[in-house]
Design a protein around this motif. Structure first.
Motif, short mmCIF file in Angstrom:
data_model
loop_
_atom_site.label_atom_id
_atom_site.label_comp_id
_atom_site.label_asym_id
_atom_site.label_seq_id
_atom_site.Cartn_x
_atom_site.Cartn_y
_atom_site.Cartn_z
N MET A 45 -2.08 -54.62 -9.79
CA MET A 45 -1.56 -54.96 -10.82
C MET A 45 -1.52 -53.75 -10.57
N ARG A 46 -1.88 -52.81 -9.95
CA ARG A 46 -1.39 -51.16 -10.19
C ARG A 46 0.06 -50.32 -9.28
N VAL A 47 0.40 -51.67 -8.94
CA VAL A 47 2.13 -51.41 -8.40
C VAL A 47 3.14 -51.81 -9.33
N ILE A 48 2.43 -53.15 -10.21
CA ILE A 48 3.18 -53.84 -10.88
C ILE A 48 3.45 -52.93 -12.30
N THR A 49 1.79 -52.18 -12.75
CA THR A 49 1.93 -51.36 -13.92
C THR A 49 3.27 -50.02 -13.97
N GLY A 50 2.39 -49.27 -13.12
CA GLY A 50 3.27 -48.25 -12.20
C GLY A 50 4.38 -48.22 -11.93
N TYR A 93 4.80 -58.46 -15.64
CA TYR A 93 3.65 -57.17 -16.58
C TYR A 93 3.47 -58.08 -17.63
N SER A 94 4.81 -58.20 -18.09
CA SER A 94 4.55 -58.80 -19.60
C SER A 94 3.94 -59.59 -20.07
N LEU A 95 4.15 -60.88 -18.92
CA LEU A 95 3.56 -62.26 -18.37
C LEU A 95 2.31 -62.26 -17.99
N LEU A 96 2.01 -61.04 -17.66
CA LEU A 96 0.15 -60.91 -17.23
C LEU A 96 -0.40 -60.12 -18.92
N ALA A 97 0.14 -59.58 -19.49
CA ALA A 97 -0.30 -59.00 -20.96
C ALA A 97 -0.54 -60.19 -21.75
N ILE A 98 -0.09 -61.30 -21.79
CA ILE A 98 0.14 -62.50 -22.47
C ILE A 98 -1.48 -63.67 -22.06
N ARG A 99 -0.84 -63.43 -20.77
CA ARG A 99 -2.10 -64.15 -19.75
C ARG A 99 -3.66 -64.05 -20.19
N PHE A 100 -3.70 -62.33 -20.21
CA PHE A 100 -4.84 -61.98 -20.22
C PHE A 100 -5.37 -61.10 -21.26
N LEU A 101 -4.82 -60.62 -21.69
CA LEU A 101 -4.57 -59.60 -23.21
C LEU A 101 -6.18 -59.72 -23.49
N LEU A 102 -6.15 -61.18 -23.98
CA LEU A 102 -7.77 -61.21 -25.22
C LEU A 102 -8.88 -61.04 -23.75
N LYS A 103 -8.23 -61.26 -22.69
CA LYS A 103 -9.81 -61.09 -21.93
C LYS A 103 -9.68 -59.25 -20.98
N CYS A 104 -9.18 -58.59 -21.54
CA CYS A 104 -8.75 -57.36 -20.93
C CYS A 104 -9.02 -55.94 -21.93
N PRO A 105 -9.61 -55.11 -21.81
CA PRO A 105 -9.43 -54.22 -22.84
C PRO A 105 -8.77 -53.93 -22.99
N LYS A 106 -7.94 -53.48 -24.61
CA LYS A 106 -6.25 -53.05 -24.43
C LYS A 106 -5.79 -51.75 -24.64
N TYR A 107 -6.80 -51.36 -24.00
CA TYR A 107 -5.97 -50.26 -23.30
C TYR A 107 -5.14 -50.16 -21.98
#
Length: 212
Positions: A45-50, A93-107
């Motif tokens: 996630m660090r590499v993908i987000t960066g 990143y977009s696909l992961l955000a859709i998948r885990f958005l409700l399970k992680c802090p919004k920031y």
């Protein structure tokens, strides 16, 4: 301090003999370093987000990015691999955000998407300046404060410098917009000198922060 200075001079020497390799290395280190703003302990996630955040300007402004990188390396530097990596990272990143958005802090997802939107709205140089001097710097200062690397009496000075930098950045951007002059028309030697200096100072900084 001695190690930092040695790394600085080594960075300058490396850029002098291999600018294209140095720029590529700098981008790789940067995307790994900046991804830690959200995912310091998760490598993928660090590499993908960066990558998504760092390469957003390359995606939206390929011609400007190509011109900037070519000026910096004094060569026809190809940004095609970075465009591919940028799009791939953004999609994942977009696909992961859709998948885990409700399970992680919004920031964790909201901030990177806000930065990507910012990259679409402003030129690459302005985007990087705003990101470096605002979000990344604030998070960096919090980290060194939380780990007692910096003392309380330094906070006021750092906040003043941060505000002044943001104001100057906005004024410069507004000025070039007002007089309708593309920042890329500035003397390329100034752009190159500034970036190489930042490269020589930033690489030791990023490496030292990873070692802490």
């Amino acid at each position: 301090l001695i190690v930092y200075l040695v790394l600085t001079y080594l960075s300058l020497f490396l850029w002098a003999i291999a600018p294209k390799f140095s720029l590529s290395l700098f981008l790789c280190i940067s995307l790994y370093h900046f991804g830690a703003d959200w995912w310091p302990d998760q490598l993928f996630m660090r590499v993908i987000t960066g990558s998504a955040v760092l390469l957003a300007p390359v995606i939206f402004y390929p011609q400007q990015s190509q011109a900037i990188f070519s000026i910096l390396t004094s060569s026809n530097y190809s940004i095609a691999p970075w465009i591919f990596i940028g799009w791939l990272s953004f999609i994942i990143y977009s696909l992961l955000a859709i998948r885990f958005l409700l399970k992680c802090p919004k920031y964790l997802y909201g901030e990177p998407f806000a930065l990507i939107l910012l990259a679409y709205c402003v030129s690459p140089l302005v985007y990087f300046t705003i990101y470096f001097c605002s979000l990344h710097s604030i998070r960096h200062y919090y980290y060194i404060w939380d780990n007692k690397i910096i003392k309380y009496q330094h906070i006021k000075l750092l906040l003043i410098l941060w505000v002044v930098t943001l104001v100057i950045t906005y004024c410069v951007h507004y000025y070039f917009t007002l007089i309708q002059i593309d920042i890329m028309t500035l003397d390329s030697s100034y752009l190159k000198s500034i970036f190489i200096t930042l490269f020589a100072l930033t690489v030791p900084h990023m490496l030292s922060m990873e070692a802490i």
